[in-house]
Design an enzyme around this catalytic site. Structure first.
Site: not given
Ligand code: CIR
Length: 255
Positions: A160, A247
Site C-alpha cells: 500500500h 492498518c
C-alpha cells in the site's frame, strides 16, 4: 478528542491475504495479546477506542484501516481490492454510521484505505495492486463538495502507499524512498527510513503521540534524534499477516 475504531483479531488470521511476504506460522494467542497491547497504547495516548468484536470468518478483518476513509465531514466505505476482504465493509458500516454521514466506493472501483494518505485537504491515493483509477475518480467526485482534492500517487514494490509513506506531523513525512518517489512530496520535510529496515515507513499518529513497531530500532533512532517520542509496540504476529500499525485502526476526530 481523538477516537479510534479497532476490531479484534479473527480466529482465521492465518488464512490472511499475502502479497509480498511468504506465509509463516502465526501464533494466534500472541497476535491477540499484541493487538490488546496496541489498543492499550492508543488509550495511553488519550485516544478513546471503540473495540469491535472479531469476525472469525474474515481473516483480515483486524485491518480496519482498509475498509473506510474517515474525514471530518464524511466517512467513505471502500471497496477493497482483494475480493476476500470486501465483506468486511458492511460489517464496519453501522459503527461508522453512528459517527459520520456515509458514502461509498462502487464497482468497478477498488480502494484499500492503506492506499489513502491524507495531506491536509489533498488525498493521495496509491496506485497499488489494490486501488485503481476508477476509485480515485469516484472518490474525487464524492469529496469535491467537501473541499478535498484527490490525486493518484505512483508506488512500487509494496502493498500500500502507507507502507511507503506516512504523516508524522503537519510538515513532516516518514518515507521509504525505494517504494515511493520523494520528489513527489515537494515542500514536505522528509524523514527517511534506515535502508536496512524496509518496512519502517509506517507510523501511526494518534492522540498525544505516535505508535510505532518495536522492531525497527535504526529508524526509531532517527525518529528520536528528530525529536519524536514514539510509543513502541510489538506487532510481530500481525506483521506476518502483512499488517502494520496504521492498518489496525481508523483514527478520527470527535465531532
Ligand atoms: C492484506 O493483504 O490485505 C492483509 N493481509 C494486510 C492488510 C494490511 N493493511 C494495511 O497495511 N493498511
Amino acid at each position: 478528542m481523538a477516537l479510534a475504531l479497532t476490531r479484534a483479531v479473527s480466529a482465521r488470521l492465518r488464512d490472511c491475504e499475502l502479497t509480498h511476504l511468504d506465509r509463516s506460522p502465526i501464533d494466534l494467542e500472541r497476535a491477540r495479546e499484541q493487538h490488546a497491547g496496541y489498543v492499550a497504547a492508543l488509550r495511553a495516548l488519550a485516544v478513546q477506542v471503540i473495540e469491535l468484536p472479531a469476525l472469525d470468518a474474515l481473516p483480515d478483518s483486524v485491518f480496519v484501516e482498509d475498509v473506510a476513509i474517515v474525514l471530518d465531514e464524511v466517512a467513505v466505505l471502500t471497496r477493497p481490492g482483494a475480493p476476500s476482504r470486501q465483506p468486511e465493509v458492511e460489517a464496519i458500516a453501522p459503527a461508522l454510521a453512528a459517527q459520520r454521514v456515509l458514502a461509498r466506493i462502487s464497482a468497478p472501483g477498488t480502494l484499500d484505505g492503506g492506499d489513502v494518505l491524507v495531506l491536509g485537504r489533498t488525498l493521495r491515493i496509491g496506485l497499488s495492486g489494490r486501488s485503481n483509477q476508477a476509485a480515485i475518480a469516484e472518490l474525487g467526485t464524492l469529496l469535491a463538495p467537501h473541499g478535498y482534492t484527490v490525486q493518484a500517487q505512483a508506488v512500487r514494490g509494496c502493498l500500500h502507499l502507507k507502507s511507503a509513506v506516512t504523516v508524522l506531523d503537519a510538515e513532516t513525512l516518514l518515507i521509504q524512498p525505494a517504494w515511493v518517489d520523494p520528489a513527489d512530496f515537494p515542500g514536505w520535510r522528509l524523514l527517511t527510513v534506515d535502508p536496512r529496515e524496509a518496512h519502517a515507513a509506517n507510523i501511526l499518529k494518534a492522540g498525544d503521540g505516535w505508535i510505532y513497531p518495536d522492531n525497527f530500532p535504526r529508524t526509531l533512532e532517527r525518529l528520536a534524534r528528530a525529536g519524536y517520542a514514539v510509543t513502541t509496540v510489538d506487532v510481530s504476529e500481525l506483521q506476518k499477516a502483512e499488517g502494520a500499525v496504521t492498518c489496525c485502526s481508523l483514527v478520527y476526530a470527535e465531532r
